[in-house]
Design a protein around this motif. Sequence first.
Motif, mmCIF file in Angstrom:
data_model
loop_
_atom_site.group_PDB
_atom_site.id
_atom_site.type_symbol
_atom_site.label_atom_id
_atom_site.label_comp_id
_atom_site.label_asym_id
_atom_site.label_seq_id
_atom_site.Cartn_x
_atom_site.Cartn_y
_atom_site.Cartn_z
ATOM 1 N N HIS A 181 3.986 0.661 -15.143
ATOM 2 C CA HIS A 181 2.888 -0.981 -14.612
ATOM 3 C C HIS A 181 3.527 -1.486 -13.483
ATOM 4 O O HIS A 181 2.014 -1.792 -12.696
ATOM 5 C CB HIS A 181 2.815 -1.454 -15.599
ATOM 6 C CG HIS A 181 4.521 -1.673 -16.487
ATOM 7 N ND1 HIS A 181 5.501 -1.562 -17.020
ATOM 8 C CD2 HIS A 181 5.608 -3.247 -16.217
ATOM 9 C CE1 HIS A 181 6.875 -2.487 -16.761
ATOM 10 N NE2 HIS A 181 6.212 -3.118 -16.385
ATOM 11 N N GLU B 158 1.194 -0.091 -10.334
ATOM 12 C CA GLU B 158 -0.335 0.021 -10.897
ATOM 13 C C GLU B 158 -0.320 -2.122 -10.462
ATOM 14 O O GLU B 158 -1.542 -1.565 -9.903
ATOM 15 C CB GLU B 158 -0.127 -0.301 -12.282
ATOM 16 C CG GLU B 158 -0.592 1.373 -12.720
ATOM 17 C CD GLU B 158 -0.305 1.335 -14.193
ATOM 18 O OE1 GLU B 158 -0.633 2.669 -14.835
ATOM 19 O OE2 GLU B 158 -0.391 0.142 -14.914
ATOM 20 N N HIS B 159 0.614 -2.357 -11.242
ATOM 21 C CA HIS B 159 0.292 -4.024 -10.755
ATOM 22 C C HIS B 159 0.451 -4.229 -8.850
ATOM 23 O O HIS B 159 -0.879 -5.271 -8.631
ATOM 24 C CB HIS B 159 1.278 -5.114 -11.043
ATOM 25 C CG HIS B 159 1.159 -4.476 -12.779
ATOM 26 N ND1 HIS B 159 2.130 -5.251 -13.960
ATOM 27 C CD2 HIS B 159 0.105 -4.848 -13.445
ATOM 28 C CE1 HIS B 159 1.364 -5.186 -14.902
ATOM 29 N NE2 HIS B 159 0.051 -5.087 -15.097
ATOM 30 N N ALA C 264 -0.759 -2.061 -6.899
ATOM 31 C CA ALA C 264 -1.396 -1.331 -5.968
ATOM 32 C C ALA C 264 -2.474 -2.436 -6.198
ATOM 33 O O ALA C 264 -3.363 -2.149 -5.072
ATOM 34 C CB ALA C 264 -1.994 -0.683 -6.713
ATOM 35 N N ILE C 265 -2.888 -3.020 -6.716
ATOM 36 C CA ILE C 265 -3.677 -3.910 -7.103
ATOM 37 C C ILE C 265 -3.762 -5.079 -6.215
ATOM 38 O O ILE C 265 -4.465 -6.074 -5.455
ATOM 39 C CB ILE C 265 -3.528 -4.947 -8.651
ATOM 40 C CG1 ILE C 265 -4.502 -3.532 -9.198
ATOM 41 C CG2 ILE C 265 -4.592 -5.838 -8.520
ATOM 42 C CD1 ILE C 265 -4.232 -4.294 -11.207
ATOM 43 N N GLN D 258 -10.914 -1.498 -7.591
ATOM 44 C CA GLN D 258 -9.171 -1.015 -7.936
ATOM 45 C C GLN D 258 -8.933 -1.972 -9.497
ATOM 46 O O GLN D 258 -8.240 -0.902 -9.941
ATOM 47 C CB GLN D 258 -8.128 -1.468 -6.878
ATOM 48 C CG GLN D 258 -7.255 -1.206 -7.027
ATOM 49 C CD GLN D 258 -6.400 0.598 -6.379
ATOM 50 O OE1 GLN D 258 -7.386 0.973 -7.430
ATOM 51 N NE2 GLN D 258 -6.380 0.815 -5.140
ATOM 52 N N GLN D 259 -9.195 -3.601 -9.406
ATOM 53 C CA GLN D 259 -8.722 -3.792 -10.313
ATOM 54 C C GLN D 259 -8.975 -3.548 -11.126
ATOM 55 O O GLN D 259 -8.430 -2.757 -12.696
ATOM 56 C CB GLN D 259 -8.619 -5.599 -9.834
ATOM 57 C CG GLN D 259 -8.183 -6.218 -11.009
ATOM 58 C CD GLN D 259 -8.924 -7.797 -11.205
ATOM 59 O OE1 GLN D 259 -10.122 -7.869 -10.247
ATOM 60 N NE2 GLN D 259 -8.298 -8.627 -11.716
ATOM 61 N N LEU E 128 -10.224 -0.558 -12.277
ATOM 62 C CA LEU E 128 -9.763 1.108 -13.105
ATOM 63 C C LEU E 128 -8.021 1.171 -12.982
ATOM 64 O O LEU E 128 -7.870 1.505 -14.070
ATOM 65 C CB LEU E 128 -9.616 1.974 -11.700
ATOM 66 C CG LEU E 128 -8.854 3.245 -11.703
ATOM 67 C CD1 LEU E 128 -10.018 3.596 -12.446
ATOM 68 C CD2 LEU E 128 -9.022 3.646 -10.480
ATOM 69 N N LEU E 129 -7.594 0.332 -12.333
ATOM 70 C CA LEU E 129 -5.756 0.391 -12.941
ATOM 71 C C LEU E 129 -5.884 -0.724 -14.142
ATOM 72 O O LEU E 129 -5.012 0.207 -15.117
ATOM 73 C CB LEU E 129 -4.951 -0.225 -12.185
ATOM 74 C CG LEU E 129 -5.017 0.468 -10.563
ATOM 75 C CD1 LEU E 129 -4.087 0.074 -9.849
ATOM 76 C CD2 LEU E 129 -4.703 1.888 -11.514
ATOM 77 N N HIS F 121 -4.970 1.093 -17.878
ATOM 78 C CA HIS F 121 -3.141 1.026 -17.842
ATOM 79 C C HIS F 121 -2.081 1.402 -18.623
ATOM 80 O O HIS F 121 -2.680 2.778 -19.675
ATOM 81 C CB HIS F 121 -2.927 -0.717 -18.727
ATOM 82 C CG HIS F 121 -2.185 -1.141 -18.160
ATOM 83 N ND1 HIS F 121 -1.027 -1.261 -18.576
ATOM 84 C CD2 HIS F 121 -2.756 -2.609 -16.705
ATOM 85 C CE1 HIS F 121 -0.299 -2.224 -17.809
ATOM 86 N NE2 HIS F 121 -1.128 -3.112 -17.053
ATOM 87 N N SER F 122 -0.747 1.007 -18.001
ATOM 88 C CA SER F 122 -0.057 2.162 -18.493
ATOM 89 C C SER F 122 0.238 2.256 -19.387
ATOM 90 O O SER F 122 1.120 2.241 -20.886
ATOM 91 C CB SER F 122 0.733 2.838 -17.300
ATOM 92 O OG SER F 122 2.102 1.550 -16.911
ATOM 93 N N GLN G 172 -10.971 -7.224 -18.531
ATOM 94 C CA GLN G 172 -11.791 -6.302 -18.058
ATOM 95 C C GLN G 172 -12.724 -6.710 -17.834
ATOM 96 O O GLN G 172 -14.397 -6.610 -16.935
ATOM 97 C CB GLN G 172 -11.950 -4.842 -18.162
ATOM 98 C CG GLN G 172 -10.647 -3.883 -18.096
ATOM 99 C CD GLN G 172 -10.287 -2.424 -19.293
ATOM 100 O OE1 GLN G 172 -11.516 -2.196 -18.951
ATOM 101 N NE2 GLN G 172 -9.071 -2.357 -19.789
#
Length: 319
Positions: free
Chosen positions: A89, A92-93, A95-96, A132-133, A135-136, A140-141, A156
């Motif tokens: 996670h 993931e965060h 990457a945003i 991107q936000q 999608l992740l 989300h994991s 979302q």
Amino acid sequence: MGTLVGHVAPGFAFFALGFWHLFNHIKLHSLHGNSYSSSPWFPTSKLRYIELFLIMIGSSISISMELFIGPERHQPFDPDGTIPSNHLHNFEHSAISMTFFTYAAFAILLDKISPKAKYSLTQFLGAVAFAQQLLLFHLHSADHMGVEGQYHLLLQSAIVVSLATTLMGIGLSKSFMVSFIRSLSILFQGVWLIVMGHMLWTPGLIPKGCFIHSEEGHQVVRCSSLEALHRAKSLVNIQFSWALIALTIFAMAFYLVLVKLYGEKVTYSTLTKEDDLELEEDSDDVESQKQSKYGEPKSFIVTGKGYAAMDRERSIKEK
């Protein structure tokens, strides 16, 4: 991001950005309603790129917190170089945040190098960041079934609005409503992240039948029964509804206040005798312009006489 501060800090950033855009779009539309044109970001008089610089600074801090400051060993990898499950996670965060950093950096370059295409391409970069936000957060994991998953699901919906209005803004740069809704959706993302941070990591605000539990290095909310879980999710839905109503009231009140302050002023003045004489002369000029090229006025009476003469000639021929 899986902490109170990890949600409140980015939430405040989204709130500030959305509020800044909302204020500027309403002000711009109030001052120039007929010639309004949207802008993906707004410069200031003292520092042109302050908004974009702040986005880059905030994104850099977020990346550092997720990958280097937050982890216990201050680096996100295992000794063998792989990503541990409890740090998925974090990646993931980060990457945003990287995508928003890319948006801000290229927005500055486009403004300096390619002014003609800066609007559409900057809007495209913003759409990529929101995509991107979305999608992740969708993939989300973290847990999708619990209370936290319900908060993410509702988040979302706000991201979808931000993405859709950003894409629409590429072709509808003069639409105030597209810009207004986009700004409001960004602001709402911030509000919801702040609410999420407080409700999920403040023990006194955890719903009945649920508790904070530590799993894989971060704390999550778990419920003791299926009934308690359904109740907790329903409470989340109610919170979202209340937040949406409150934000709608705020947006309308804010719009009315700014329109009152910056709205176009219509001035009225009384006509003087000289103005009356000028208006009479103008009306005479208009009437004189209606004459034909032979100098005869084009009036209904003359036209009527012409038709009467033609009727007499036709009756004589018939006799």
